[in-house]
Motif scaffolding. Structure first.
Motif, PDB file in Angstrom:
ATOM      1  N   GLU A   1     -21.677  69.486   8.083  1.00 22.39           N
ATOM      2  CA  GLU A   1     -22.913  70.113   7.624  1.00 22.39           C
ATOM      3  C   GLU A   1     -23.413  69.438   6.347  1.00 22.39           C
ATOM      4  O   GLU A   1     -24.616  69.218   6.173  1.00 22.39           O
ATOM      5  N   LEU A   2     -22.476  69.129   5.458  1.00 20.30           N
ATOM      6  CA  LEU A   2     -22.848  68.472   4.201  1.00 20.30           C
ATOM      7  C   LEU A   2     -23.509  67.128   4.458  1.00 20.30           C
ATOM      8  O   LEU A   2     -24.466  66.755   3.769  1.00 20.30           O
ATOM      9  N   PHE A   3     -23.027  66.400   5.474  1.00 19.88           N
ATOM     10  CA  PHE A   3     -23.533  65.048   5.726  1.00 19.88           C
ATOM     11  C   PHE A   3     -24.503  65.001   6.906  1.00 19.88           C
ATOM     12  O   PHE A   3     -24.553  64.025   7.644  1.00 19.88           O
ATOM     13  N   TRP A   4     -25.285  66.073   7.069  1.00 23.97           N
ATOM     14  CA  TRP A   4     -26.368  66.043   8.067  1.00 23.97           C
ATOM     15  C   TRP A   4     -27.599  66.729   7.478  1.00 23.97           C
ATOM     16  O   TRP A   4     -27.555  67.268   6.379  1.00 23.97           O
ATOM     17  N   PHE A   5     -28.715  66.655   8.171  1.00 22.70           N
ATOM     18  CA  PHE A   5     -30.005  67.125   7.646  1.00 22.70           C
ATOM     19  C   PHE A   5     -30.109  68.652   7.664  1.00 22.70           C
ATOM     20  O   PHE A   5     -29.721  69.293   8.635  1.00 22.70           O
TER      21      PHE A   5
ATOM     22  N   GLY B   1     -33.266  70.593  -4.331  1.00 19.01           N
ATOM     23  CA  GLY B   1     -31.936  70.345  -3.772  1.00 19.01           C
ATOM     24  C   GLY B   1     -31.912  69.874  -2.337  1.00 19.01           C
ATOM     25  O   GLY B   1     -31.296  68.862  -2.015  1.00 19.01           O
ATOM     26  N   VAL B   2     -32.596  70.611  -1.421  1.00 15.18           N
ATOM     27  CA  VAL B   2     -32.543  70.261   0.006  1.00 15.18           C
ATOM     28  C   VAL B   2     -33.218  68.922   0.264  1.00 15.18           C
ATOM     29  O   VAL B   2     -32.704  68.089   1.022  1.00 15.18           O
ATOM     30  N   ALA B   3     -34.362  68.692  -0.336  1.00 18.12           N
ATOM     31  CA  ALA B   3     -35.067  67.423  -0.141  1.00 18.12           C
ATOM     32  C   ALA B   3     -34.228  66.252  -0.662  1.00 18.12           C
ATOM     33  O   ALA B   3     -34.118  65.206  -0.004  1.00 18.12           O
ATOM     34  N   THR B   4     -33.639  66.417  -1.844  1.00 15.53           N
ATOM     35  CA  THR B   4     -32.775  65.372  -2.398  1.00 15.53           C
ATOM     36  C   THR B   4     -31.578  65.138  -1.479  1.00 15.53           C
ATOM     37  O   THR B   4     -31.192  63.986  -1.219  1.00 15.53           O
ATOM     38  N   HIS B   5     -31.013  66.216  -0.956  1.00 13.64           N
ATOM     39  CA  HIS B   5     -29.883  66.103  -0.049  1.00 13.64           C
ATOM     40  C   HIS B   5     -30.271  65.336   1.216  1.00 13.64           C
ATOM     41  O   HIS B   5     -29.555  64.431   1.671  1.00 13.64           O
ATOM     42  N   ASN B   6     -31.419  65.686   1.806  1.00 17.07           N
ATOM     43  CA  ASN B   6     -31.833  65.019   3.050  1.00 17.07           C
ATOM     44  C   ASN B   6     -32.132  63.535   2.823  1.00 17.07           C
ATOM     45  O   ASN B   6     -31.840  62.691   3.680  1.00 17.07           O
ATOM     46  N   LEU B   7     -32.711  63.199   1.678  1.00 18.66           N
ATOM     47  CA  LEU B   7     -32.934  61.787   1.365  1.00 18.66           C
ATOM     48  C   LEU B   7     -31.612  61.065   1.149  1.00 18.66           C
ATOM     49  O   LEU B   7     -31.464  59.889   1.524  1.00 18.66           O
ATOM     50  N   ALA B   8     -30.630  61.764   0.556  1.00 22.31           N
ATOM     51  CA  ALA B   8     -29.302  61.172   0.372  1.00 22.31           C
ATOM     52  C   ALA B   8     -28.642  60.914   1.726  1.00 22.31           C
ATOM     53  O   ALA B   8     -28.035  59.862   1.950  1.00 22.31           O
ATOM     54  N   VAL B   9     -28.772  61.879   2.644  1.00 17.01           N
ATOM     55  CA  VAL B   9     -28.203  61.720   3.993  1.00 17.01           C
ATOM     56  C   VAL B   9     -28.911  60.597   4.730  1.00 17.01           C
ATOM     57  O   VAL B   9     -28.272  59.757   5.381  1.00 17.01           O
ATOM     58  N   TYR B  10     -30.235  60.544   4.611  1.00 14.68           N
ATOM     59  CA  TYR B  10     -30.999  59.495   5.288  1.00 14.68           C
ATOM     60  C   TYR B  10     -30.568  58.102   4.788  1.00 14.68           C
ATOM     61  O   TYR B  10     -30.377  57.176   5.580  1.00 14.68           O
ATOM     62  N   GLY B  11     -30.417  57.969   3.468  1.00 18.26           N
ATOM     63  CA  GLY B  11     -29.967  56.692   2.922  1.00 18.26           C
ATOM     64  C   GLY B  11     -28.597  56.319   3.433  1.00 18.26           C
ATOM     65  O   GLY B  11     -28.315  55.146   3.741  1.00 18.26           O
ATOM     66  N   LEU B  12     -27.733  57.316   3.585  1.00 21.13           N
ATOM     67  CA  LEU B  12     -26.383  57.068   4.086  1.00 21.13           C
ATOM     68  C   LEU B  12     -26.414  56.627   5.548  1.00 21.13           C
ATOM     69  O   LEU B  12     -25.691  55.698   5.952  1.00 21.13           O
ATOM     70  N   VAL B  13     -27.243  57.276   6.350  1.00 22.22           N
ATOM     71  CA  VAL B  13     -27.378  56.886   7.760  1.00 22.22           C
ATOM     72  C   VAL B  13     -27.857  55.443   7.864  1.00 22.22           C
ATOM     73  O   VAL B  13     -27.314  54.633   8.625  1.00 22.22           O
ATOM     74  N   GLN B  14     -28.880  55.120   7.091  1.00 21.89           N
ATOM     75  CA  GLN B  14     -29.423  53.766   7.124  1.00 21.89           C
ATOM     76  C   GLN B  14     -28.367  52.736   6.688  1.00 21.89           C
ATOM     77  O   GLN B  14     -28.226  51.670   7.286  1.00 21.89           O
ATOM     78  N   ALA B  15     -27.629  53.063   5.640  1.00 22.46           N
ATOM     79  CA  ALA B  15     -26.627  52.129   5.120  1.00 22.46           C
ATOM     80  C   ALA B  15     -25.484  51.920   6.111  1.00 22.46           C
ATOM     81  O   ALA B  15     -25.046  50.788   6.346  1.00 22.46           O
ATOM     82  N   LEU B  16     -25.014  53.009   6.720  1.00 23.77           N
ATOM     83  CA  LEU B  16     -23.857  52.916   7.607  1.00 23.77           C
ATOM     84  C   LEU B  16     -24.209  52.326   8.968  1.00 23.77           C
ATOM     85  O   LEU B  16     -23.334  51.775   9.646  1.00 23.77           O
ATOM     86  N   GLU B  17     -25.481  52.418   9.373  1.00 28.94           N
ATOM     87  CA  GLU B  17     -25.857  51.887  10.683  1.00 28.94           C
ATOM     88  C   GLU B  17     -26.540  50.534  10.593  1.00 28.94           C
ATOM     89  O   GLU B  17     -27.006  49.994  11.594  1.00 28.94           O
ATOM     90  N   TRP B  18     -26.566  49.973   9.381  1.00 25.24           N
ATOM     91  CA  TRP B  18     -27.106  48.629   9.208  1.00 25.24           C
ATOM     92  C   TRP B  18     -26.142  47.617   9.802  1.00 25.24           C
ATOM     93  O   TRP B  18     -24.926  47.722   9.653  1.00 25.24           O
ATOM     94  N   LYS B  19     -26.672  46.640  10.515  1.00 27.78           N
ATOM     95  CA  LYS B  19     -25.842  45.599  11.126  1.00 27.78           C
ATOM     96  C   LYS B  19     -26.054  44.289  10.366  1.00 27.78           C
ATOM     97  O   LYS B  19     -27.192  43.862  10.173  1.00 27.78           O
ATOM     98  N   PRO B  20     -24.968  43.606   9.956  1.00 23.42           N
ATOM     99  CA  PRO B  20     -25.104  42.359   9.194  1.00 23.42           C
ATOM    100  C   PRO B  20     -25.910  41.289   9.907  1.00 23.42           C
ATOM    101  O   PRO B  20     -26.536  40.457   9.287  1.00 23.42           O
ATOM    102  N   ASN B  21     -25.924  41.306  11.258  1.00 25.30           N
ATOM    103  CA  ASN B  21     -26.665  40.283  11.996  1.00 25.30           C
ATOM    104  C   ASN B  21     -28.073  40.729  12.372  1.00 25.30           C
ATOM    105  O   ASN B  21     -28.731  40.099  13.176  1.00 25.30           O
ATOM    106  N   ASP B  22     -28.537  41.834  11.797  1.00 28.73           N
ATOM    107  CA  ASP B  22     -29.885  42.337  12.085  1.00 28.73           C
ATOM    108  C   ASP B  22     -30.899  41.549  11.248  1.00 28.73           C
ATOM    109  O   ASP B  22     -30.995  41.726  10.039  1.00 28.73           O
ATOM    110  N   ALA B  23     -31.649  40.672  11.918  1.00 33.21           N
ATOM    111  CA  ALA B  23     -32.571  39.802  11.186  1.00 33.21           C
ATOM    112  C   ALA B  23     -33.716  40.573  10.551  1.00 33.21           C
ATOM    113  O   ALA B  23     -34.352  40.092   9.626  1.00 33.21           O
TER     114      ALA B  23
END
Length: 522
Positions: A97-101, A140-162
């Motif tokens: 729950e903490l790490f989702w929207f 709080g909630v908006a900051t949390h959701n932006l934090a989660v969104y940044g985490l999703v983007q960072a963790l699903e980034w692929k090094p070979n994604d041009a």
């Protein structure tokens, strides 16, 4: 800020830390089962039944009511089953729950405008709304959701994604960390989590479990990068491993916590190195004459693992450096025993060089380098100097006498001469001795023939017996040519005896001014 965690919550604390993996958001329970974070037990059971019916009939699983930011590939049955199991664990559910929207209003997710935009794939609209709410009095909630969104983007980034450059990826981590740090100081945000624990009303989850999340949040976030770095190191991707460590260093959560997380993920590697070193030492101690093989295996197996650890831990890290020295000491100790038992100086010198490159402590490095010098001297003296292949034999050695440090002191009636003598034995094998002896015998015989034929030739010419003198002259000339040919012929595998001057101990004395011989001339 976070408050102390009572002793009875340590089990939950450890479970949460062990459960933090790079797939934290990819396989988030609510992302997989497509339910909102505040789904009730009845709603979860209903979703389970729908999933089981669809999989049983081999039909596509229908979208869930909380389907936002879905995976690119539909989750398979195994992923769904694991997600449904996790939601039954109160601490893992709370973590997911903490790490989702979250919806802006705790009990009105269906009418949340930002989540609706995210559900239809309009990420830009969702982000814009969160930015707007983040500037409100209770962000709080908006900051949390932006934090989660940044985490999703960072963790699903692929090094070979041009389409995504490295800087943009780093920005995802940076802004996620900035917002998570902001949430750490937001008491209203944690009060909402405390309220959520109360709503779950699970006896397995203490009312103050929110304190654990608050205390552990920085460590949980850093463990994501630490385990990504570990994965990269296991794939021999040094650049990516070091990059993930650099993200940790720049996270703003403090160097002590960074070091703690890196120690946590490298501990299995360290234990593996210690196990390999201990087993090698036991095997070497049990059979010293054959201990070269286990020591060689230790060096071959430990070096790649130490390299992985080096990519993750800084050069001044006490655990890293202690492990290096531990491996170097074991190699060094085993080799000293092996060398005494076998006199295999060549392998000993080779493996001591590896131990020296592993050691970190200056004192240990010096000790190993001193032993390398001794072993190298033993290598020189144990092999035949002339063929560099066979073992030297005492009976075949060549004894070379030298003198040096000559001083001449004038005195009445002459000059007093003082000098020092040195005798060096050049190691030689019986095969090279035979080659040298054979060459010496041939040149001696040719020399005798030359001398005799020259005397006879002169005598015949003086007696006016020119024909015989010419024949003897030809014999002398043939002997001379033979001697020149024999002296110039070189066995490609055996040095000539005259090369004894190149033997290192002799060459060193000659460089200091010594000369071949027993004493100087008067």
């Amino acid at each position: 800020m976070s408050e102390p965690v009572s002793d009875n919550l340590h089990t939950i604390e450890n479970n949460l830390l062990e459960a933090v993996e790079p797939e934290l958001v990819k396989y988030n329970t609510f992302r997989i089962i497509e339910l909102p974070i505040n789904a009730t037990a009845r709603e979860i059971d209903k979703r389970r039944q729908a999933i089981e019916m669809a999989t049983g009939a081999k039909l596509p699983i229908p979208p869930g009511p909380g389907r936002i930011y879905p995976l690119a590939d539909r989750p398979d049955a195994d992923m769904l089953d694991k997600a449904l199991q996790r939601v039954q664990s109160p601490e893992l559910r709370l973590r997911d729950e903490l790490f989702w929207f979250w919806p802006e209003a705790a009990h009105d997710g269906a009418n949340d405008e930002a989540l609706a935009a995210l559900a239809r794939g309009d990420q830009a609209a969702a982000i814009a709304l969160w930015y707007k709410h983040e500037s409100s009095s209770e962000p709080g909630v908006a900051t949390h959701n932006l934090a989660v969104y940044g985490l999703v983007q960072a963790l699903e980034w692929k090094p070979n994604d041009a389409a995504v450059v490295r800087a943009e990826h780093d920005n995802c981590w940076y802004y996620a960390h900035v917002r998570w740090r902001k949430l750490l100081d937001d008491d209203h945000f944690w009060q909402r989590i405390a309220q959520r624990i109360s709503e779950l009303d699970d006896p397995r989850l203490p009312a103050d479990a929110w304190r654990i999340l608050r205390k552990q949040l920085p460590q949980m976030l850093l463990l994501l990068n630490a385990r990504l770095a570990l994965q990269a190191s296991a794939q021999d991707n040094e650049a990516e491993a070091k990059h993930q460590v650099s993200i940790m260093v720049r996270s703003g959560f403090g160097q002590a916590l960074v070091a703690d997380c890196l120690h946590r993920v490298t501990e299995p590697l360290c234990q593996r190195v210690r196990l390999i070193a201990g087993n090698a030492e036991k095997e070497a101690d049990a059979d010293p004459p054959h201990s070269g093989a286990p020591v060689q295996r230790l060096a071959e197996q430990a070096v790649p693992l130490l390299a992985q650890i080096d990519w993750l831990l800084p050069t001044d890290d006490f655990i890293r450096n202690g492990l290096h020295d531990e491996v170097a000491k074991r190699i060094h100790g085993c080799l000293l025993t092996y060398a005494k038992a076998t006199e295999d100086w060549s392998l000993t010198a080779e493996l001591l060089e590896k131990a020296s490159s592993i050691a970190v402590s200056p004192t240990l490095q010096k000790r190993i380098r001193d032993d390398i010098k001794t072993v190298q001297d033993n290598v020189v003296s144990s092999l035949c100097f002339y063929c560099q292949k066979n073992k030297a034999e005492d009976k075949a050695a060549i004894e070379v006498k030298l003198y040096g440090e000559v001083t001449r002191t004038p005195m009445i009636g002459g000059t007093r001469i003082n000098w020092r003598n040195a005798t060096v034995k050049v190691p030689r094998c019986s095969s090279c001795k035979a080659v040298h002896d054979k060459t010496s015998h041939k040149t001696t015989a040719a020399g005798v023939i030359m001398f005799v034929s020259l005397i006879a030739c002169v005598a015949m010419l003086c007696a006016e017996r020119q024909a015989l003198g010419i024949v003897l002259g030809a014999v002398w000339l043939a002997s001379l040519v033979y001697m020149l040919v024999v002296s110039s012929r070189k066995d490609k595998t055996v040095r000539q005896q005259a090369s004894s001057k190149e033997y290192p101990p002799i060459a060193e004395l000659l460089a200091r001014g010594y000369q071949i011989g027993e004493k100087p001339t008067q």
